[in-house]
Design a protein around this motif. Structure first.
Motif, PDB file in Angstrom:
ATOM      1  N   SER A  44       0.841  -1.210   0.000  1.00 10.42           N
ATOM      2  CA  SER A  44       0.000   0.000   0.000  1.00 10.42           C
ATOM      3  C   SER A  44       0.871   1.254   0.000  1.00 10.42           C
ATOM      4  N   ARG A  45       2.031   1.168   0.665  1.00 11.79           N
ATOM      5  CA  ARG A  45       2.943   2.318   0.666  1.00 11.79           C
ATOM      6  C   ARG A  45       3.434   2.608  -0.762  1.00 11.79           C
ATOM      7  N   ALA A  46       3.795   1.531  -1.475  1.00 13.45           N
ATOM      8  CA  ALA A  46       4.284   1.711  -2.853  1.00 13.45           C
ATOM      9  C   ALA A  46       3.169   2.268  -3.730  1.00 13.45           C
ATOM     10  N   VAL A  74      17.627  -0.853  -3.067  1.00 13.58           N
ATOM     11  CA  VAL A  74      18.126  -1.904  -2.164  1.00 13.58           C
ATOM     12  C   VAL A  74      17.200  -2.017  -0.945  1.00 13.58           C
ATOM     13  N   GLY A  75      16.714  -3.243  -0.692  1.00 11.12           N
ATOM     14  CA  GLY A  75      15.670  -3.433   0.321  1.00 11.12           C
ATOM     15  C   GLY A  75      14.387  -2.841  -0.226  1.00 11.12           C
ATOM     16  N   ALA A  76      14.094  -3.226  -1.483  1.00 12.83           N
ATOM     17  CA  ALA A  76      13.069  -2.529  -2.277  1.00 12.83           C
ATOM     18  C   ALA A  76      11.652  -2.732  -1.750  1.00 12.83           C
ATOM     19  N   GLY A  77      11.377  -3.840  -1.074  1.00  9.21           N
ATOM     20  CA  GLY A  77      10.017  -4.100  -0.603  1.00  9.21           C
ATOM     21  C   GLY A  77       9.044  -4.039  -1.768  1.00  9.21           C
ATOM     22  N   VAL A  95      16.597  -5.062  -5.258  1.00  9.54           N
ATOM     23  CA  VAL A  95      17.237  -6.090  -4.424  1.00  9.54           C
ATOM     24  C   VAL A  95      16.395  -6.263  -3.167  1.00  9.54           C
ATOM     25  N   ASP A  96      16.062  -7.493  -2.832  1.00 13.20           N
ATOM     26  CA  ASP A  96      15.385  -7.742  -1.554  1.00 13.20           C
ATOM     27  C   ASP A  96      15.630  -9.193  -1.152  1.00 13.20           C
ATOM     28  N   SER A  97      15.619  -9.425   0.170  1.00  9.46           N
ATOM     29  CA  SER A  97      15.860 -10.781   0.656  1.00  9.46           C
ATOM     30  C   SER A  97      14.555 -11.578   0.766  1.00  9.46           C
ATOM     31  N   TYR A  98      13.414 -10.964   0.422  1.00  9.21           N
ATOM     32  CA  TYR A  98      12.126 -11.627   0.598  1.00  9.21           C
ATOM     33  C   TYR A  98      11.403 -11.689  -0.754  1.00  9.21           C
ATOM     34  N   PRO A 100       8.458 -12.817  -2.071  1.00  6.25           N
ATOM     35  CA  PRO A 100       7.091 -12.350  -2.371  1.00  6.25           C
ATOM     36  C   PRO A 100       7.024 -10.841  -2.615  1.00  6.25           C
ATOM     37  N   LEU A 101       7.858 -10.072  -1.908  1.00  6.92           N
ATOM     38  CA  LEU A 101       7.836  -8.616  -2.114  1.00  6.92           C
ATOM     39  C   LEU A 101       8.372  -8.261  -3.500  1.00  6.92           C
ATOM     40  N   LEU A 102       9.395  -8.978  -3.961  1.00  7.15           N
ATOM     41  CA  LEU A 102       9.944  -8.709  -5.300  1.00  7.15           C
ATOM     42  C   LEU A 102       8.911  -9.026  -6.374  1.00  7.15           C
ATOM     43  N   LEU A 120      17.349 -11.429  -5.768  1.00  3.89           N
ATOM     44  CA  LEU A 120      16.904 -11.973  -4.487  1.00  3.89           C
ATOM     45  C   LEU A 120      18.127 -12.270  -3.629  1.00  3.89           C
ATOM     46  N   GLY A 121      18.181 -11.666  -2.451  1.00  4.98           N
ATOM     47  CA  GLY A 121      19.308 -11.950  -1.562  1.00  4.98           C
ATOM     48  C   GLY A 121      19.567 -10.806  -0.617  1.00  4.98           C
ATOM     49  N   THR A 122      20.595 -11.001   0.188  1.00  6.70           N
ATOM     50  CA  THR A 122      20.919 -10.048   1.255  1.00  6.70           C
ATOM     51  C   THR A 122      22.039  -9.117   0.798  1.00  6.70           C
ATOM     52  N   TRP A 123      21.789  -7.826   0.914  1.00  3.79           N
ATOM     53  CA  TRP A 123      22.816  -6.818   0.646  1.00  3.79           C
ATOM     54  C   TRP A 123      23.726  -6.705   1.873  1.00  3.79           C
ATOM     55  N   PRO A 124      25.045  -6.626   1.759  1.00 10.24           N
ATOM     56  CA  PRO A 124      25.836  -6.465   0.549  1.00 10.24           C
ATOM     57  C   PRO A 124      26.305  -7.787  -0.089  1.00 10.24           C
ATOM     58  N   CYS A 138      17.599   3.539  -0.993  1.00  3.99           N
ATOM     59  CA  CYS A 138      17.528   2.501   0.045  1.00  3.99           C
ATOM     60  C   CYS A 138      16.673   3.068   1.187  1.00  3.99           C
ATOM     61  N   HIS A 139      15.386   2.705   1.175  1.00  2.00           N
ATOM     62  CA  HIS A 139      14.464   3.296   2.146  1.00  2.00           C
ATOM     63  C   HIS A 139      14.055   2.301   3.224  1.00  2.00           C
ATOM     64  N   HIS A 140      14.185   2.713   4.462  1.00  2.35           N
ATOM     65  CA  HIS A 140      13.684   1.948   5.620  1.00  2.35           C
ATOM     66  C   HIS A 140      14.324   0.563   5.732  1.00  2.35           C
ATOM     67  N   VAL A 141      15.622   0.526   5.585  1.00  2.69           N
ATOM     68  CA  VAL A 141      16.374  -0.728   5.701  1.00  2.69           C
ATOM     69  C   VAL A 141      17.463  -0.615   6.778  1.00  2.69           C
TER      70      VAL A 141
HETATM   71  C1  LIG Z   1      10.742  -1.837   6.004  1.00  7.29           C
HETATM   72  S1  LIG Z   1      10.891  -2.600   4.431  1.00  7.29           S
HETATM   73  C2  LIG Z   1      11.041  -1.196   3.360  1.00  7.29           C
HETATM   74  C3  LIG Z   1      10.629  -1.491   1.947  1.00  7.29           C
HETATM   75  C4  LIG Z   1      10.676  -0.309   0.985  1.00  7.29           C
HETATM   76  N1  LIG Z   1      12.052   0.137   0.748  1.00  7.29           N
HETATM   77  C5  LIG Z   1       9.814   0.827   1.485  1.00  7.29           C
HETATM   78  O1  LIG Z   1      10.353   1.912   1.760  1.00  7.29           O
HETATM   79  O2  LIG Z   1       8.597   0.635   1.603  1.00  7.29           O
HETATM   80  C6  LIG Z   1      12.525  -3.264   4.460  1.00  7.29           C
HETATM   81  C7  LIG Z   1      12.804  -4.181   3.291  1.00  7.29           C
HETATM   82  O3  LIG Z   1      14.185  -4.432   3.215  1.00  7.29           O
HETATM   83  C8  LIG Z   1      14.409  -5.801   3.039  1.00  7.29           C
HETATM   84  N2  LIG Z   1      15.731  -6.054   3.635  1.00  7.29           N
HETATM   85  C9  LIG Z   1      16.111  -5.844   4.919  1.00  7.29           C
HETATM   86  N3  LIG Z   1      17.430  -6.058   5.067  1.00  7.29           N
HETATM   87  C10 LIG Z   1      17.903  -6.410   3.829  1.00  7.29           C
HETATM   88  C11 LIG Z   1      19.200  -6.740   3.325  1.00  7.29           C
HETATM   89  N4  LIG Z   1      20.293  -6.736   4.099  1.00  7.29           N
HETATM   90  N5  LIG Z   1      19.298  -7.054   2.009  1.00  7.29           N
HETATM   91  C12 LIG Z   1      18.225  -7.052   1.201  1.00  7.29           C
HETATM   92  N6  LIG Z   1      16.972  -6.733   1.630  1.00  7.29           N
HETATM   93  C13 LIG Z   1      16.822  -6.405   2.920  1.00  7.29           C
HETATM   94  C14 LIG Z   1      13.220  -6.502   3.693  1.00  7.29           C
HETATM   95  O4  LIG Z   1      12.984  -7.788   3.148  1.00  7.29           O
HETATM   96  C15 LIG Z   1      12.095  -5.502   3.377  1.00  7.29           C
HETATM   97  O5  LIG Z   1      11.486  -5.779   2.146  1.00  7.29           O
END
Ligand SMILES: C[S@@+](CC[C@H](N)C(=O)[O-])C[C@H]1O[C@@H](n2cnc3c(N)ncnc32)[C@H](O)[C@@H]1O
Length: 278
Positions: A44-46, A74-77, A95-98, A100-102, A120-124, A138-141
């Motif tokens: 909903s935020r997007a 990065v951490g795109a949600g 890039v996201d580690s989850y 379903p969000l991608l 799909l994976g963990t940054w960095p 990179c928002h809210h990560v």
């Molecule tokens: C709070 S959400 C923010 C999503 C989006 N950027 C937004 O502003 O609405 C954080 C997201 O970052 C992802 N995430 C957290 N740490 C991460 C990492 N180290 N690498 C990749 N994704 C990561 C989570 O899976 C989640 O989708």
């Protein structure tokens, strides 16, 4: 770089995050994980930010894109940071580690004329297989990131023009602190806050600009019941206590009609940006 200062601030940031661990005496009483990633909230935020783009982070990214450019999120949600920039974006990588969000992000990007590259994976860790871009968002990560230095070094190495980070002014889980006290008599941490991250980035040698600002509040759940469910899980309470959680949310004035998410967002924000080095 002020190495001693950076090391001290880096340790303080990591220690502050570690303090958010929930005691095992509480987690062992429930079967569901309290670390919920509410897909509905990120979707909903997007959607809201695609429909009505705006805010300081968006403006800083627009400025850096100029007529057009590529974007790495990065951490795109759900894509709230990158998809509102679609009209000026030549290519987008998310890039996201989850997963379903991608998938949701890809679905949302189609009607905007974008075919995102998904990583799909963990940054960095995934940085070596992620293409560089003109602008990295990179928002809210960062409140999930204990080791800031390698994380932001990889962001910077992937940006030709600018890195733009958005976080809440204070740790988003602080919104739940009064509830932890009410239900568990547990005192939760107050930090870290955006100011510490800004200090740390400067000590690491980044030429950082920052602005604090407020985004107007908006409903993040379709209904109050969904907010109650996520809040109950975050507080390590079993399903039969949902009624008590609903009552406590109402006592504390949480809007029934426009339910916000308590734990992943907030309206008081900090946008932090610095030049890329790709
Ligand atoms: C709070 S959400 C923010 C999503 C989006 N950027 C937004 O502003 O609405 C954080 C997201 O970052 C992802 N995430 C957290 N740490 C991460 C990492 N180290 N690498 C990749 N994704 C990561 C989570 O899976 C989640 O989708």
């Amino acid at each position: 770089m002020n190495e001693a200062g950076a090391e001290r601030l880096s340790r303080r940031w990591a220690d502050n995050l570690t303090a958010w661990r929930i005691p095992e005496s509480i987690t062992s009483r429930v079967t569901e994980s309290p670390w919920v990633l509410p897909e509905e909230v990120f979707a909903s935020r997007a959607a809201r930010q695609i429909a009505e783009p705006g805010g300081v982070s968006y403006e800083r990214a627009r400025e850096a894109l100029g007529a057009s450019g590529s974007v790495l999120d990065v951490g795109a949600g759900g894509g709230a940071a990158s998809l509102p920039l679609a009209a000026w974006t030549t290519e987008v990588t998310a890039v996201d580690s989850y997963e379903p969000l991608l998938r949701g992000l890809r679905h949302r990007a189609g009607p905007l004329g974008l075919e995102p590259r998904l990583v799909l994976g963990t940054w960095p860790d995934v940085a070596p297989r992620t293409p560089v871009a003109d602008v990295v968002v990179c928002h809210h990560v960062l409140y999930n990131v204990a080791h800031v230095e390698p994380f932001v070094a990889a962001l910077t190495a992937h940006a030709r023009r600018r890195v733009i980070v958005e976080i809440t002014a204070t740790h988003p889980l602080t919104a739940l602190n009064p509830y932890w006290w009410h239900f568990h008599r547990l005192r939760r941490p107050a930090g870290p806050a955006a100011g510490l991250l800004i200090e740390l980035l400067r000590a690491l040698g980044y030429d950082v600009s920052a602005q604090h600002w407020t985004r107007p509040s908006a409903p993040e759940y379709a209904d109050f019941k969904s907010l109650v469910e996520v809040t109950r899980r975050r507080l390590c309470l079993p399903p039969e206590r949902a009624g008590e959680v609903a009552a406590e949310l109402r006592v504390r004035g949480v809007s029934d009609g426009e339910p916000p998410d308590l734990g992943s967002s907030g309206v008081d924000l900090a946008t932090i940006w610095w030049p890329g080095k790709a």
